[in-house]
Design an enzyme around this catalytic site. Structure first.
Site: not given
Ligand SMILES: *Cc1c(COP(=O)(O)O)cnc(C)c1O
Length: 379
Positions: A50, A271, A319
């Protein structure tokens, strides 16, 4: 982003003109996958890809993992699944962890993705589609065991048990839940969630089960069940708090020096003038800033490595730039065009995260679009 699409010679030029180079070691990624799989002793090892593969490029990451034997890819959004689907054969499953967006169940099916059913309305909608199509549709069922985020609560599981029709018509691939505190091995939540998961599982139709993220794999075999869903450890993040990181480093971020200057003592930098030299100093300005995901919280706290020596980031992160105190570094290493290491094996993503007051996940998923991305192929 345009630069990233170039190849070969054009890519070398892009690397030379970019303000920073992000190298992604696909061989290390593959090794991390094989390491986790070996820890799982025959339990299937999927992968969370993801958020664009935790910022590293979902397609490149997923390709490498599938070549290493992974057959289960987890994304959050349907759009992420739709983007990946055409690149893989049907024996690679792509799970949509958010489930089908309301009213978009047919799209999930049409794109060959598998939804996680996280609520009774999602179950009902998927069931409706199944009966429309007159076929059993594959799905994963999520139960909540302690995050109160997604998945059926105990009362909703009871509703499913009371009305077996609810789950009829599905091909229930596996039951899953997510651990809240797995990186802290001594946390009481781990056993509590394991127990809750087993209890809910007994009430539901028999099917495979999945509980582990990366850290969960390190909690031992009781947590492994039938399929694991690691993410961060694949990308080099430390899976167990307070222990040496067994994973290989996947990411190297090098920023380019665009200017150096000598400043006298008592000169402020950046800054809000948050840093002031205590002696005559040399400052190097590097073409990476918070717009590139180099978090502003690293102001006066981050470090870079130049020829193996740590140098402090001084002044606020801008930035588009950061400023380093390179007074102690030999001049041949600090000239416009030279690259300095911002994330590397000696300055790993977990340490950068700690200095920024956050976690490795946020550092990786913030990695900017202006970096020239260089993929080191797995051989
Ligand atoms: C993101 C996620 C994972 C992976 O988790 P990590 O801590 O990155 O290994 C597994 N299961 C679900 C439901 C997630 O949202």
């Amino acid at each position: 982003m345009l630069l990233n699409q170039n190849h070969g010679q054009a890519s070398a030029v892009a690397g030379a003109i970019a303000g920073a180079v992000l190298s992604i070691d696909l061989g290390a990624l593959r090794d991390n996958y094989l390491f986790l799989r070996q820890k799982l002793h025959g339990v299937a090892c999927g992968a969370a890809v993801k958020a664009d593969g935790y910022g590293l490029g979902a397609l490149q990451v997923a390709r490498t993992l599938v070549q290493a034997g992974c057959r289960d890819l987890f994304v959050a959004h349907l759009e992420e699944g739709i983007a990946l689907r055409p690149h893989f054969s049907a024996d690679v499953a792509i799970y949509i962890m958010h489930g089908a967006p309301v009213g978009c169940e047919a799209e999930v099916l049409a794109h060959g993705c598998i939804p996680m059913l996280n609520s009774l309305p999602q179950i009902t909608a998927w069931r409706e589609l199944a009966s429309q199509k007159g076929m059993r549709l594959p799905a994963v069922l999520q139960v909540d065991t302690g995050m109160a985020r997604m998945g059926l609560g105990a009362d909703e599981v009871a509703a499913c048990v009371a009305d077996p029709e609810l789950l009829a018509g599905f091909e229930l691939l596996f039951l899953m839940s997510h651990l809240a505190c797995a990186e802290d091995q001594s946390h009481g939540m781990n056993l509590q969630q394991l127990h809750a998961f087993k209890t809910l599982r007994q009430q539901l139709p028999a099917c495979r089960a999945s509980l582990c993220n990366s850290s969960g794999i390190f909690l031992g075999e009781d947590f492994h069940f039938d399929i694991a869903r690691p993410g961060i450890a694949l990308y080099g993040g430390a899976p167990v708090a307070g222990q040496a990181n067994p994973m290989r480093s996947v990411v190297r971020l090098q920023g380019r020096i665009i200017q150096t200057r000598q400043i006298p003592t008592q000169t402020s930098v950046g800054y809000s003038a948050t840093w002031r030299s205590q002696k005559p100093s040399t400052i190097a300005t590097v073409a990476v800033g918070y717009a590139d995901g180099w978090l502003r919280s690293l102001s006066n706290r981050g470090v870079a490595f130049i020829a193996g020596t740590e140098v402090p980031m001084v002044g606020n992160v801008s930035m588009d730039t950061i400023t380093l105190d390179v007074t102690e570094i030999a001049p041949e290493h600090v000239h416009p065009g030279a690259l300095v290491d911002l994330i590397s094996a000696e300055n790993p993503v977990d340490i950068v995260a700690q200095r920024a007051g956050t976690i490795s996940y946020e550092i990786l998923t913030s990695l900017g679009a202006r970096y020239h991305r260089h993929y080191i192929e797995a051989h």
